[in-house]
Enzyme design. Sequence first.
Site, PDB file in Angstrom:
ATOM      1  N   HIS A   6       0.849  -1.191   0.000  1.00  0.00           N
ATOM      2  CA  HIS A   6       0.000   0.000   0.000  1.00  0.00           C
ATOM      3  C   HIS A   6       0.885   1.241   0.000  1.00  0.00           C
ATOM      4  CE1 HIS A   6       0.804   0.936   4.208  1.00  0.00           C
ATOM      5  NE2 HIS A   6       0.466  -0.287   4.569  1.00  0.00           N
ATOM      6  N   ASP A  24      -4.571   5.101  10.002  1.00  0.00           N
ATOM      7  CA  ASP A  24      -4.830   4.536  11.320  1.00  0.00           C
ATOM      8  C   ASP A  24      -6.112   3.711  11.293  1.00  0.00           C
ATOM      9  OD1 ASP A  24      -2.617   5.802  12.391  1.00  0.00           O
ATOM     10  OD2 ASP A  24      -3.757   7.591  12.966  1.00  0.00           O
ATOM     11  N   TYR A  80      -8.046  15.210   3.052  1.00  0.00           N
ATOM     12  CA  TYR A  80      -8.791  14.539   4.109  1.00  0.00           C
ATOM     13  C   TYR A  80     -10.041  15.336   4.492  1.00  0.00           C
ATOM     14  CZ  TYR A  80      -4.342  12.090   4.997  1.00  0.00           C
ATOM     15  OH  TYR A  80      -3.185  11.352   4.880  1.00  0.00           O
ATOM     16  N   ASP A 125      -6.119  11.066  18.987  1.00  0.00           N
ATOM     17  CA  ASP A 125      -7.346  10.656  18.304  1.00  0.00           C
ATOM     18  C   ASP A 125      -8.284   9.967  19.297  1.00  0.00           C
ATOM     19  OD1 ASP A 125      -6.459   8.017  18.619  1.00  0.00           O
ATOM     20  OD2 ASP A 125      -5.661   7.897  16.591  1.00  0.00           O
ATOM     21  N   TYR A 166       0.793  15.266   9.627  1.00  0.00           N
ATOM     22  CA  TYR A 166       0.036  14.518  10.616  1.00  0.00           C
ATOM     23  C   TYR A 166      -1.221  15.305  10.973  1.00  0.00           C
ATOM     24  CZ  TYR A 166       3.842  11.221  11.231  1.00  0.00           C
ATOM     25  OH  TYR A 166       4.788  10.248  11.013  1.00  0.00           O
ATOM     26  N   ARG A 216      -3.454  14.479  13.047  1.00  0.00           N
ATOM     27  CA  ARG A 216      -3.597  14.496  14.508  1.00  0.00           C
ATOM     28  C   ARG A 216      -2.855  15.684  15.113  1.00  0.00           C
ATOM     29  NH1 ARG A 216      -1.801   8.640  16.388  1.00  0.00           N
ATOM     30  NH2 ARG A 216      -0.441   8.905  14.586  1.00  0.00           N
ATOM     31  N   LEU A 270     -11.719  10.627  10.718  1.00  0.00           N
ATOM     32  CA  LEU A 270     -10.815  11.039   9.641  1.00  0.00           C
ATOM     33  C   LEU A 270     -11.084  10.177   8.411  1.00  0.00           C
ATOM     34  CD1 LEU A 270      -8.328  12.778   8.823  1.00  0.00           C
ATOM     35  CD2 LEU A 270      -6.891  10.881   9.583  1.00  0.00           C
TER      36      LEU A 270
END
Length: 291
Positions: free
Chosen positions: A28, A33, A61, A75, A165, A167, A186
């Site tokens: 991938h 996450d 996103y 998260d 990131y 987060r 997300l």
Amino acid sequence: MLDKSQGVTSNGALQMAKKMFAAAKAGHTGSLDPLATGMLPICFGEATKFSQFLLDADKRYRVTAQLGVATETGDADGEVRETRSVNVTEGQVAEALERFLGDIEQIPSMYSAIKHQGTPLYKLAREGITVERQPRPVTIHEIKDVRLEEGDRVDFEVACSKGTYVRSLVEDLGEALGCGGHVAALRRLSAGPYPAERMLTLEQLGEIKAEGGFEALDELLLPLSTSVADWPRVQLAESAAHYLRQGQPVMTSDRPLDGWVSIYEASTDTFMGVGEVLEDGRIAPRRLVSG
């Protein structure tokens, strides 16, 4: 393009897709996450040679941030470490987010996959170990569709560079607003040149295979060249293509001034791979399709 479901690891989704396609080799192009959903490009066979270039691609996103609650992981999967009251307006949230547009620096979370002396940070964090992390440069290209729901949940869309990131972005937003925050949901909408419309869930792939077998699945696969579709394109004459396949840099008038390029054999319009323009103007092969 796989639409990863919530609660599944990226590697778990990869292994299920690999089994479904009966692929000998698969990879991938950037982990999501377990909490996150959305686009997880999967590469099979020769395509794994080019997966790195999608790792380096921009991403988009859709984010839901929970304000007023900070967690250990940044998260919703993490333990709550602090709660604060929230008293903000949608305008204040939008103004705070605008501060992060452009080139910024982020300090990676201790729960990221970045390695410290060979060990992923998240493994150290689970052992109660915290190490110093250096800020990393990233770029936030766009933030839009900002909405404040129920006074303490923020929805927005963000387009960003590799290495960003989300987060950390949400945690920094929470601190900028004085209330803390974490990622509640997300969803990756796109990666590099691939839009959201290309995504299919594992369930949808299973239905397609049940109806049409491997032939139907193969029809879903995109050409290798799509992984670098937005790169400058160079056409090589047959003789130059021959020498490039032998690993030799070649000269051609059809080239950009510098940087990386996607390479095609002009006579057949066949994608050969990718190369890099050298200082003397020649194009050196960097990653070529076999055969």
